[in-house]
Write a protein that holds these residues in place. Structure first.
Motif, mmCIF file in Angstrom:
data_model
loop_
_atom_site.group_PDB
_atom_site.id
_atom_site.type_symbol
_atom_site.label_atom_id
_atom_site.label_comp_id
_atom_site.label_asym_id
_atom_site.label_seq_id
_atom_site.Cartn_x
_atom_site.Cartn_y
_atom_site.Cartn_z
ATOM 1 N N GLY A 11 48.809 95.047 -21.455
ATOM 2 C CA GLY A 11 48.415 96.233 -20.790
ATOM 3 C C GLY A 11 48.697 96.610 -19.228
ATOM 4 N N ILE A 12 49.863 95.954 -18.862
ATOM 5 C CA ILE A 12 50.081 96.147 -17.245
ATOM 6 C C ILE A 12 50.542 97.473 -17.052
ATOM 7 C CG2 ILE A 12 51.444 95.106 -15.598
ATOM 8 C CD1 ILE A 12 49.550 93.139 -16.360
ATOM 9 N N SER A 13 49.855 97.885 -16.164
ATOM 10 C CA SER A 13 50.015 99.343 -15.702
ATOM 11 C C SER A 13 50.323 99.314 -14.201
ATOM 12 C CB SER A 13 49.383 100.477 -16.285
ATOM 13 O OG SER A 13 49.376 100.526 -17.482
ATOM 14 N N LYS A 14 51.507 100.041 -13.597
ATOM 15 C CA LYS A 14 51.244 100.118 -12.161
ATOM 16 C C LYS A 14 52.037 101.393 -11.902
ATOM 17 C CE LYS A 14 51.480 98.537 -7.789
ATOM 18 N NZ LYS A 14 49.854 98.272 -7.083
ATOM 19 N N PHE A 16 52.771 103.895 -8.401
ATOM 20 C CA PHE A 16 53.167 104.055 -6.604
ATOM 21 C C PHE A 16 53.128 105.571 -6.397
ATOM 22 C CE2 PHE A 16 55.339 100.060 -8.133
ATOM 23 C CZ PHE A 16 55.111 99.266 -7.082
ATOM 24 N N GLY A 17 51.738 106.042 -5.858
ATOM 25 C CA GLY A 17 51.624 107.371 -5.827
ATOM 26 C C GLY A 17 51.699 107.944 -7.429
ATOM 27 N N ALA A 18 52.636 109.045 -7.326
ATOM 28 C CA ALA A 18 52.556 110.050 -8.467
ATOM 29 C C ALA A 18 53.509 109.255 -9.576
ATOM 30 C CB ALA A 18 53.203 111.226 -8.309
ATOM 31 N N THR A 19 54.266 108.228 -8.999
ATOM 32 C CA THR A 19 55.429 107.626 -9.828
ATOM 33 C C THR A 19 54.873 106.364 -10.721
ATOM 34 O OG1 THR A 19 56.941 108.029 -8.236
ATOM 35 C CG2 THR A 19 57.567 106.281 -10.051
ATOM 36 N N ARG A 20 54.987 106.460 -11.867
ATOM 37 C CA ARG A 20 54.570 105.579 -12.852
ATOM 38 C C ARG A 20 55.507 104.378 -13.167
ATOM 39 N NH1 ARG A 20 49.660 106.035 -16.127
ATOM 40 N NH2 ARG A 20 49.375 104.145 -17.163
ATOM 41 N N ALA A 21 55.277 103.346 -12.528
ATOM 42 C CA ALA A 21 56.520 102.242 -12.689
ATOM 43 C C ALA A 21 56.187 101.262 -13.983
ATOM 44 C CB ALA A 21 56.528 101.489 -11.484
ATOM 45 N N LEU A 22 55.094 101.141 -14.408
ATOM 46 C CA LEU A 22 54.850 100.257 -15.567
ATOM 47 C C LEU A 22 53.829 101.111 -16.563
ATOM 48 C CD1 LEU A 22 54.651 96.705 -14.221
ATOM 49 C CD2 LEU A 22 56.677 97.676 -15.373
ATOM 50 N N SER A 23 53.668 101.071 -17.715
ATOM 51 C CA SER A 23 52.891 101.709 -18.604
ATOM 52 C C SER A 23 52.547 100.674 -19.734
ATOM 53 C CB SER A 23 53.208 102.991 -18.760
ATOM 54 O OG SER A 23 52.394 103.743 -19.799
ATOM 55 N N ASP A 24 51.388 100.238 -19.681
ATOM 56 C CA ASP A 24 50.944 99.342 -20.900
ATOM 57 C C ASP A 24 51.970 98.253 -21.358
ATOM 58 O OD1 ASP A 24 48.861 98.629 -22.734
ATOM 59 O OD2 ASP A 24 50.020 99.858 -24.270
ATOM 60 N N MET A 25 52.446 97.530 -20.275
ATOM 61 C CA MET A 25 53.565 96.616 -20.657
ATOM 62 C C MET A 25 52.996 95.098 -21.117
ATOM 63 S SD MET A 25 56.751 95.846 -20.328
ATOM 64 C CE MET A 25 57.509 94.482 -20.853
ATOM 65 N N HIS A 26 53.795 94.611 -22.072
ATOM 66 C CA HIS A 26 53.357 93.262 -22.621
ATOM 67 C C HIS A 26 54.638 92.376 -22.331
ATOM 68 C CE1 HIS A 26 50.003 95.018 -24.715
ATOM 69 N NE2 HIS A 26 50.866 96.386 -24.829
ATOM 70 N N LEU A 27 54.409 91.072 -22.225
ATOM 71 C CA LEU A 27 55.242 90.156 -22.295
ATOM 72 C C LEU A 27 54.516 88.754 -22.392
ATOM 73 C CD1 LEU A 27 58.093 89.509 -21.268
ATOM 74 C CD2 LEU A 27 57.147 88.933 -18.924
ATOM 75 N N ASN A 28 55.224 87.983 -23.249
ATOM 76 C CA ASN A 28 54.694 86.757 -23.923
ATOM 77 C C ASN A 28 55.871 85.681 -23.555
ATOM 78 O OD1 ASN A 28 52.137 87.367 -24.705
ATOM 79 N ND2 ASN A 28 53.209 88.388 -26.549
ATOM 80 N N ILE A 29 55.534 84.579 -22.817
ATOM 81 C CA ILE A 29 56.571 83.724 -22.366
ATOM 82 C C ILE A 29 56.048 82.343 -22.871
ATOM 83 C CG2 ILE A 29 57.801 82.445 -20.592
ATOM 84 C CD1 ILE A 29 58.521 85.414 -20.860
ATOM 85 N N SER A 53 54.601 87.671 -9.801
ATOM 86 C CA SER A 53 54.932 86.818 -8.564
ATOM 87 C C SER A 53 53.845 86.917 -7.371
ATOM 88 C CB SER A 53 56.283 86.904 -8.062
ATOM 89 O OG SER A 53 56.605 88.102 -7.542
ATOM 90 N N GLY A 54 52.864 87.991 -7.651
ATOM 91 C CA GLY A 54 51.922 88.205 -6.687
ATOM 92 C C GLY A 54 52.297 89.406 -5.855
ATOM 93 N N VAL A 55 53.445 89.910 -5.775
ATOM 94 C CA VAL A 55 53.788 90.859 -4.803
ATOM 95 C C VAL A 55 53.013 92.192 -4.772
ATOM 96 C CG1 VAL A 55 55.805 92.285 -3.698
ATOM 97 C CG2 VAL A 55 56.031 89.905 -4.345
ATOM 98 N N HIS A 56 52.886 92.677 -6.027
ATOM 99 C CA HIS A 56 52.209 93.815 -6.442
ATOM 100 C C HIS A 56 50.970 93.503 -7.319
ATOM 101 C CE1 HIS A 56 55.414 96.004 -4.694
ATOM 102 N NE2 HIS A 56 56.078 96.277 -5.864
ATOM 103 N N ALA A 57 49.929 94.202 -7.163
ATOM 104 C CA ALA A 57 48.561 93.909 -7.944
ATOM 105 C C ALA A 57 48.863 95.131 -9.034
ATOM 106 C CB ALA A 57 47.396 94.118 -7.010
ATOM 107 N N PRO A 58 48.377 94.664 -10.409
ATOM 108 C CA PRO A 58 48.688 95.895 -11.382
ATOM 109 C C PRO A 58 47.422 96.784 -11.244
ATOM 110 C CG PRO A 58 47.863 93.595 -12.135
ATOM 111 C CD PRO A 58 48.003 93.416 -10.870
ATOM 112 N N ASP A 59 47.411 97.568 -11.574
ATOM 113 C CA ASP A 59 46.551 98.850 -11.601
ATOM 114 C C ASP A 59 45.560 98.575 -12.843
ATOM 115 O OD1 ASP A 59 47.493 100.205 -9.527
ATOM 116 O OD2 ASP A 59 48.788 101.589 -10.719
#
Length: 514
Positions: A11-14, A16-29, A53-59
């Motif tokens: 459920g990762i979403s992020k 930047f202003g009005a730009t949606r870079a990630l929406s409900d993203m899933h990843l299993n490693i 990697s800790g550069v951005h905090a997810p919304d």
């Protein structure tokens, strides 16, 4: 490889202003796997990895390590959790030793609190031996090749007990041999239990390495494929919503149609450096491929034609008239353009604006009394950016900030401003995403349709076969033959490139090409 995930992102979403870079993203490693992350530029791969990697905090969303929720507030917290990201642009300090680079920011100290250089060298050498490196911890990092500097970054991750290693386009600047060595290192790390997240645009690398693939599109999770499900056609459809065949929608000119085309460029016995006497012609309105293995002399031939390197023999004719081309400026005056393979090192000025890069070849046309008419040049740049669909907020953005595909389009825009009659493209789609490739292919065919003689040098055989009307093949500095029509196949190209087996009749050199 265990089936229990070491990492779960859900459920990762992020934004930047009005730009949606990630929406409900899933990843299993999972530990002990190479997991490829694919998607065109802008799909969200880099943003997702910067969240990890800790550069951005997810919304929104959650990250689990070993089944437990974690908050990765900054890169230091991510590294402490065993997650290390190796960027495409390597972060190696050139003027200090390999050991100092490996332990930068986390230096070992002795009982007196002083930096323990001997201990750092010893531990670094041990890790370098694990990687099969041929350099030492005491060597100065600036003297290493790009591939060796990459090993320094991997060593840094291993010294800090990395459990998840993220590699972003790691082969972009590597030779074929260096790439093979890197593959061996990555597989060895996988076999030792490390989880490797591998970001690449190159389908061949995914085939060679990936245990699983996750595909993103427009910042969202599209799907996950196991190794037995990995298929180029399927991945392309997932990435861009179109089939692979659509990228090569080109009706190849028939031999009869080619015979009607006007010959623009004639090359007669041109030689120099590793290039042995080469003869061929390029016609207005066709796409002429130049194929061969790495080191066959294709780029060297292009440099001779563009006046970058000096010819030792031969002549160049335009419209049947011999011309003297001994400098790139002379080539440009004659309407010959050359887009080099190394766009960053030989083509673009990365710190300069997109607009300045795109108009560099024609700036003199927009000057009065020695002063550049800035507004006129901005108009030219704006039109070029729009015409080639360069994705950039405005023309004053430094070109180094753009994706590989958009950088390539800026470089193409620069050369198209001189309205070339002959356009030489050296590896035009290297390091660009699938969608940008499609746009470049469309541009190539549009230019050919306008009467430009386009020469494409490419190491990707599907590209050569898919977009070219005629193909010349080189081996060890010589043109070994020509392929036309249905004879343009991977098998025939490789026969001519490697001197194995018989070639079809149409490939035999004749007086017009060899």
């Amino acid at each position: 490889m265990t089936s229990t995930p070491i990492l779960q992102m859900s459920g990762i979403s992020k934004s930047f202003g009005a730009t949606r870079a990630l929406s409900d993203m899933h990843l299993n490693i999972r530990p002990g796997e190479i997991h490829a992350l694919m998607g065109e530029n802008g799909a969200g791969k880099s943003t997702l990895m910067k969240v990890l990697s800790g550069v951005h905090a997810p919304d929104h969303g959650q990250i689990l390590l070993d089944g437990k929720p974690v908050t990765l507030r900054d890169p230091a917290a991510s590294r402490a959790a065993g997650i290390n990201l190796i960027y495409q642009e390597l972060a190696v300090a050139p003027n200090i030793s390999v050991a100092a680079n490996v332990f930068m920011g986390s230096e070992l100290r002795n009982r007196l609190g002083l930096i323990d250089h001997a201990a750092m060298r010893s531990r670094t050498d041990a890790v370098l031996a694990q990687l099969g490196a041929v350099f030492k911890a005491s060597d100065r990092a600036g003297r290493l090749s790009i591939a060796e500097q990459q090993q320094v970054e991997i060593a840094r991750a291993l010294v800090h007990r990395s459990r998840i290693l993220i590699m972003d386009e790691p082969t972009a600047a590597l030779s074929e041999r260096e790439t093979e060595h890197l593959f061996g290192v990555v597989r060895r790390l996988r076999d030792e239990g490390l989880a490797v997240i591998y970001i690449s645009h190159r389908m061949a690398e995914v085939y060679a390495l990936a245990d699983r693939v996750t595909v993103l599109r427009d910042g969202s999770f599209v799907g996950e494929l196991s190794r037995e499900q990995i298929d180029g056609e399927r991945i392309v459809q997932m990435m861009v919503g179109r089939s692979l065949g659509e990228f090569y929608q080109h009706r190849r000119l028939s031999p009869e149609e080619q015979a009607q085309l006007k010959t623009v460029l004639q090359v007669r016995g041109v030689a120099g450096g590793k290039v042995k006497p080469a003869s061929f012609e390029a016609r207005a309105g066709e796409v002429l491929g130049l194929a061969g293995l790495v080191g066959a002399g294709r780029t060297e031939l292009a440099r001779l034609l563009f006046g970058v390197d000096a010819r030792s023999a031969g002549e160049i004719l335009l419209d049947g008239v011999a011309v003297q081309i001994d400098t790139p400026r002379a080539a440009m005056r004659r309407g010959i353009a050359y887009v080099p393979e190394d766009r960053k090192g030989q083509g673009l000025f990365l710190q300069m604006a997109v607009a300045a890069n795109a108009t560099m070849n024609v700036a003199g046309r927009h000057a009065r009394l020695g002063l550049i008419r800035r507004r006129a040049l901005q108009g030219v740049a704006g039109a070029a950016i729009k015409r080639l669909n360069v994705k950039v907020a405005h023309g004053e953005v430094p070109v180094g900030m753009l994706s590989g595909g958009n950088q390539q389009k800026v470089l193409l825009a620069r050369w198209l401003e001189i309205a070339p009659r002959v356009l030489i493209l050296d590896e035009p789609t290297r390091g660009v995403d699938i969608y940008a490739k499609s746009e470049i292919y469309q541009l190539v065919h549009r230019l050919a349709g306008q009467g430009v003689a386009v020469i494409v040098i490419s190491s990707e055989l599907p590209e050569v076969i898919g977009i070219c009307d005629r193909v010349l093949v080189m081996r060890e500095g010589s043109i070994t033959g020509q392929l036309c029509g249905p004879d343009i196949t991977q098998e025939n190209v490789m026969r001519l490139a490697t001197d194995t087996g018989a070639a079809p009749a149409s490939t035999l050199p004749n007086e017009s090409h060899g």
